[in-house]
Enzyme design. Structure first.
Site, PDB file in Angstrom:
ATOM      1  N   ARG A 230       0.860  -1.180   0.000  1.00  0.00           N
ATOM      2  CA  ARG A 230       0.000   0.000   0.000  1.00  0.00           C
ATOM      3  C   ARG A 230       0.904   1.240   0.000  1.00  0.00           C
ATOM      4  O   ARG A 230       1.934   1.270   0.699  1.00  0.00           O
ATOM      5  CB  ARG A 230      -0.914   0.045   1.234  1.00  0.00           C
ATOM      6  CG  ARG A 230      -2.121  -0.876   1.147  1.00  0.00           C
ATOM      7  CD  ARG A 230      -3.134  -0.447   0.084  1.00  0.00           C
ATOM      8  NE  ARG A 230      -4.284  -1.335   0.012  1.00  0.00           N
ATOM      9  CZ  ARG A 230      -4.388  -2.383  -0.784  1.00  0.00           C
ATOM     10  NH1 ARG A 230      -3.380  -2.717  -1.587  1.00  0.00           N
ATOM     11  NH2 ARG A 230      -5.476  -3.119  -0.811  1.00  0.00           N
ATOM     12  N   ASP A 254       4.383  -0.394  -6.982  1.00  0.00           N
ATOM     13  CA  ASP A 254       3.126  -0.760  -7.647  1.00  0.00           C
ATOM     14  C   ASP A 254       1.967  -0.003  -6.997  1.00  0.00           C
ATOM     15  O   ASP A 254       0.827  -0.108  -7.457  1.00  0.00           O
ATOM     16  CB  ASP A 254       2.892  -2.273  -7.530  1.00  0.00           C
ATOM     17  CG  ASP A 254       1.657  -2.728  -8.303  1.00  0.00           C
ATOM     18  OD1 ASP A 254       1.588  -2.425  -9.515  1.00  0.00           O
ATOM     19  OD2 ASP A 254       0.761  -3.347  -7.706  1.00  0.00           O
ATOM     20  N   GLU A 259      -2.435   7.481  -5.075  1.00  0.00           N
ATOM     21  CA  GLU A 259      -2.772   6.800  -6.335  1.00  0.00           C
ATOM     22  C   GLU A 259      -4.241   6.936  -6.733  1.00  0.00           C
ATOM     23  O   GLU A 259      -4.589   6.816  -7.908  1.00  0.00           O
ATOM     24  CB  GLU A 259      -2.412   5.312  -6.259  1.00  0.00           C
ATOM     25  CG  GLU A 259      -3.300   4.512  -5.306  1.00  0.00           C
ATOM     26  CD  GLU A 259      -2.963   3.017  -5.313  1.00  0.00           C
ATOM     27  OE1 GLU A 259      -1.774   2.670  -5.210  1.00  0.00           O
ATOM     28  OE2 GLU A 259      -3.904   2.208  -5.410  1.00  0.00           O
ATOM     29  N   PHE A 294      -1.769  -7.617  -8.677  1.00  0.00           N
ATOM     30  CA  PHE A 294      -2.766  -8.685  -8.502  1.00  0.00           C
ATOM     31  C   PHE A 294      -3.303  -9.200  -9.832  1.00  0.00           C
ATOM     32  O   PHE A 294      -3.971 -10.227  -9.879  1.00  0.00           O
ATOM     33  CB  PHE A 294      -3.977  -8.141  -7.703  1.00  0.00           C
ATOM     34  CG  PHE A 294      -4.861  -7.225  -8.519  1.00  0.00           C
ATOM     35  CD1 PHE A 294      -4.495  -5.927  -8.759  1.00  0.00           C
ATOM     36  CD2 PHE A 294      -6.030  -7.710  -9.095  1.00  0.00           C
ATOM     37  CE1 PHE A 294      -5.288  -5.087  -9.541  1.00  0.00           C
ATOM     38  CE2 PHE A 294      -6.828  -6.884  -9.873  1.00  0.00           C
ATOM     39  CZ  PHE A 294      -6.450  -5.558 -10.106  1.00  0.00           C
TER      40      PHE A 294
HETATM   41  P1  NAD Z   1      -1.552 -11.150   4.974  1.00  0.00           P
HETATM   42  O1  NAD Z   1      -2.576 -10.661   5.941  1.00  0.00           O
HETATM   43  O2  NAD Z   1      -1.539 -12.591   4.598  1.00  0.00           O
HETATM   44  O3  NAD Z   1      -0.087 -10.769   5.517  1.00  0.00           O
HETATM   45  C1  NAD Z   1       0.241  -9.545   6.073  1.00  0.00           C
HETATM   46  C2  NAD Z   1       1.345  -9.782   7.093  1.00  0.00           C
HETATM   47  O4  NAD Z   1       1.758  -8.512   7.589  1.00  0.00           O
HETATM   48  C3  NAD Z   1       0.875 -10.627   8.293  1.00  0.00           C
HETATM   49  O5  NAD Z   1       1.761 -11.717   8.478  1.00  0.00           O
HETATM   50  C4  NAD Z   1       0.935  -9.648   9.450  1.00  0.00           C
HETATM   51  O6  NAD Z   1       1.265 -10.255  10.690  1.00  0.00           O
HETATM   52  C5  NAD Z   1       2.013  -8.694   8.972  1.00  0.00           C
HETATM   53  N1  NAD Z   1       2.027  -7.430   9.689  1.00  0.00           N
HETATM   54  C6  NAD Z   1       0.996  -6.766  10.263  1.00  0.00           C
HETATM   55  N2  NAD Z   1       1.445  -5.653  10.877  1.00  0.00           N
HETATM   56  C7  NAD Z   1       2.776  -5.620  10.679  1.00  0.00           C
HETATM   57  C8  NAD Z   1       3.800  -4.730  11.070  1.00  0.00           C
HETATM   58  N3  NAD Z   1       3.531  -3.651  11.826  1.00  0.00           N
HETATM   59  N4  NAD Z   1       5.060  -4.997  10.694  1.00  0.00           N
HETATM   60  C9  NAD Z   1       5.348  -6.103   9.965  1.00  0.00           C
HETATM   61  N5  NAD Z   1       4.428  -6.984   9.569  1.00  0.00           N
HETATM   62  C10 NAD Z   1       3.157  -6.752   9.926  1.00  0.00           C
HETATM   63  O7  NAD Z   1      -1.711 -10.212   3.711  1.00  0.00           O
HETATM   64  P2  NAD Z   1      -1.170 -10.503   2.234  1.00  0.00           P
HETATM   65  O8  NAD Z   1      -2.228 -11.209   1.464  1.00  0.00           O
HETATM   66  O9  NAD Z   1       0.194 -11.085   2.316  1.00  0.00           O
HETATM   67  O10 NAD Z   1      -1.111  -9.011   1.670  1.00  0.00           O
HETATM   68  C11 NAD Z   1      -0.136  -8.077   2.124  1.00  0.00           C
HETATM   69  C12 NAD Z   1      -0.520  -6.703   1.613  1.00  0.00           C
HETATM   70  O11 NAD Z   1      -0.404  -6.685   0.184  1.00  0.00           O
HETATM   71  C13 NAD Z   1      -1.993  -6.363   1.871  1.00  0.00           C
HETATM   72  O12 NAD Z   1      -2.128  -5.700   3.105  1.00  0.00           O
HETATM   73  C14 NAD Z   1      -2.369  -5.462   0.733  1.00  0.00           C
HETATM   74  O13 NAD Z   1      -2.307  -4.127   1.172  1.00  0.00           O
HETATM   75  C15 NAD Z   1      -1.286  -5.710  -0.322  1.00  0.00           C
HETATM   76  N6  NAD Z   1      -1.825  -6.209  -1.607  1.00  0.00           N
HETATM   77  C16 NAD Z   1      -1.454  -5.573  -2.760  1.00  0.00           C
HETATM   78  C17 NAD Z   1      -1.914  -6.028  -3.988  1.00  0.00           C
HETATM   79  C18 NAD Z   1      -1.500  -5.370  -5.280  1.00  0.00           C
HETATM   80  O14 NAD Z   1      -2.109  -5.648  -6.331  1.00  0.00           O
HETATM   81  N7  NAD Z   1      -0.482  -4.530  -5.294  1.00  0.00           N
HETATM   82  C19 NAD Z   1      -2.776  -7.132  -4.033  1.00  0.00           C
HETATM   83  C20 NAD Z   1      -3.127  -7.768  -2.835  1.00  0.00           C
HETATM   84  C21 NAD Z   1      -2.646  -7.301  -1.616  1.00  0.00           C
END
Ligand code: NAD
Length: 326
Positions: A230, A254, A259, A294
Site C-alpha cells: 500500500r 506498484d 494513487e 494482482f
Molecule cells: P496477509 O494478511 O496474509 O499478511 C500480512 C502480514 O503482515 C501478516 O503476516 C501480518 O502479521 C504482517 N504485519 C501486520 N502488521 C505488521 C507490522 N507492523 N510490521 C510487519 N508486519 C506486519 O496479507 P497478504 O495477502 O500477504 O497481503 C499483504 C498486503 O499486500 C496487503 O495488506 C495489501 O495491502 C497488499 N496487496 C497488494 C496487492 C496489489 O495488487 N499490489 C494485491 C493484494 C494485496
C-alpha cells in the site's frame, strides 16, 4: 440481489459475467465511490468496492440511510474502510482475503529483475535499433540479501521464489510464520543488511510511513526498495530525497500514497497536477506500475467467485468467514 459495483472496469464485468452466481444483478459504475455518487446505488442491496473507493463514515452513513446493508470488497486490503462506523450502522463488510498471493509475489520479483537488469531501458533501446549494452549492467540475484517486511501470504510466496534464486532472506513480522522460522531478525537488522527490501505488510497506524527519514538512514547505500503493498507505507517525499542522495539505488512501486487520483485511468491526454508523482517519474532507476500486481487471470477468477460467494452468503443470511470485524 442487486449489487452496485463501483470503480468497475471491463475486466470486472467479464469476471463477474463468467464466474459470479447468475442470480446476482450487477449495476456497473466506472467512477470511484465517494459521498457525491453513492446515491447511484439507490435500490441496491449491496455495494461492491475496490482499493481506492471511499468507505469513510460519511459514505457509510449515506449507504445506511439508503438501506444498503453490505459491502463486498473485491480486494484484500481494507485500509479505506471505517470498520467501527460500519459496525455501528450494522453494515457488514466482506473481503477477498487471498486470491492469488503468487500473482503479487511474481510481480514483486518482476519489478526486482526489471530494475536490476534494466529491462525497461533495454526494451526501448532495442526497438530504437540501439543494441549497445553499456549502462545496462546488473547484478546477480544469487547470494544477495533480501529483507521482507510482512511475511503473510504474499511475503511467504515472495520468499519461496527468492529462495529459488539463491537469495539470503531476512524477515520481519509481528506474527512470524512457521515456514520462515530461522529467518526472522529485527527491523533494524533488515535495514542494515539488506541489498533489497520488499514491503508486504498491511497499511495501518503502526505501518504508516514505515519508510521514512529514520528508517532510510539505516539502510545500505544503493538499496533497492520495492513496495507492492500500500502506498502509505512509504513517505514519498523522503524516498525522492533518498533517490537524489543516491541512498536508494532502485525504487519499484506498484502502489502510491495518492494513487486514487491517478491509477486505473488513462490520463495520457491530461495534465497531471501531482508534482511529487511526476518527480518520481523523472528518475531512471524508478519503476512504477499502476497497482497491477494482482492482475492475473487466476486472481480475477478468484476475486469474482469469492466476491460472489460473499454476496450469496449475505443474501442467504449466512457468513463466509471473510467478514471484517473491527
Ligand atoms: P496477509 O494478511 O496474509 O499478511 C500480512 C502480514 O503482515 C501478516 O503476516 C501480518 O502479521 C504482517 N504485519 C501486520 N502488521 C505488521 C507490522 N507492523 N510490521 C510487519 N508486519 C506486519 O496479507 P497478504 O495477502 O500477504 O497481503 C499483504 C498486503 O499486500 C496487503 O495488506 C495489501 O495491502 C497488499 N496487496 C497488494 C496487492 C496489489 O495488487 N499490489 C494485491 C493484494 C494485496
Amino acid at each position: 440481489m442487486k449489487v452496485a459495483v463501483f470503480s468497475a472496469k471491463k475486466y470486472d464485468q467479464d469476471g463477474f459475467g463468467q464466474w459470479a452466481d447468475p442470480s446476482l444483478q450487477f449495476s456497473y459504475f466506472d467512477s470511484r465511490l465517494n459521498s457525491l455518487n453513492v446515491k447511484l446505488a439507490q435500490g441496491c442491496h449491496a455495494i461492491c468496492a475496490f482499493v481506492n473507493d471511499d468507505l469513510s463514515a460519511e459514505v457509510l452513513q449515506q449507504m445506511s440511510v439508503m438501506g444498503i446493508e453490505m459491502v463486498a470488497l473485491r480486494c484484500a486490503g481494507f485500509n479505506n474502510v471505517d470498520l467501527d462506523t460500519a459496525k455501528a450502522l450494522g453494515i457488514r463488510i466482506a473481503r477477498v482475503p487471498a486470491y492469488s498471493p503468487e500473482a503479487v509475489a511474481e510481480h514483486t520479483v518482476a519489478m526486482m529483475l526489471t530494475l536490476n537488469r534494466k529491462l525497461h531501458k533495454a526494451f526501448n533501446r532495442v526497438r530504437d535499433d540501439n543494441f549497445a549494452i553499456d549502462g545496462l549492467l546488473g547484478f546477480n540475484m544469487h547470494g544477495k540479501t533480501v529483507g521482507l517486511i510482512g511475511t503473510g501470504r504474499i511475503g511467504q510466496a515472495t520468499a519461496r521464489i527468492l529462495k529459488g534464486f539463491g537469495c539470503k532472506l531476512l524477515c520481519y513480522d509481528v506474527e512470524p510464520a512457521e515456514e520462515l522460522a530461522g529467518h526472522y531478525v529485527s527491523l533494524n537488522e533488515i535495514y542494515a543488511q539488506s541489498d533489497i527490501i520488499s514491503l508486504h505488510c498491511p497499511l495501518n497506524p503502526a505501518t504508516k510511513h514505515l519508510i521514512n527519514t529514520d528508517s532510510l538512514a539505516k539502510m545500505r547505500d544503493g538499496v533497492m526498495l520495492i513496495n507492492t503493498s500500500r502506498g502509505g507505507l512509504v513517505n514519498t517525499k523522503t524516498v525522492i530525497e533518498g533517490l537524489k542522495s543516491r541512498k536508494i539505488g532502485y525504487l519499484g512501486l506498484d502502489v502510491y500514497e495518492q494513487e486514487a487520483d491517478i491509477f486505473f485511468e488513462n490520463l495520457s491526454e491530461q495534465v497531471i497536477d501531482d508534482e511529487v508523482f511526476k518527480r518520481l517519474l523523472t528518475f531512471p532507476n524508478v519503476l512504477i506500475t499502476s497497482h497491477q500486481a494482482f492482475f492475473t487471470k487466476e486472481a480475477l477468477q478468484q476475486i469474482s467467485s469469492i466476491t460472489s460467494d460473499n454476496l450469496m452468503a449475505f443474501a442467504g443470511g449466512n457468513t463466509t468467514g471473510n467478514e471484517l470485524v473491527p
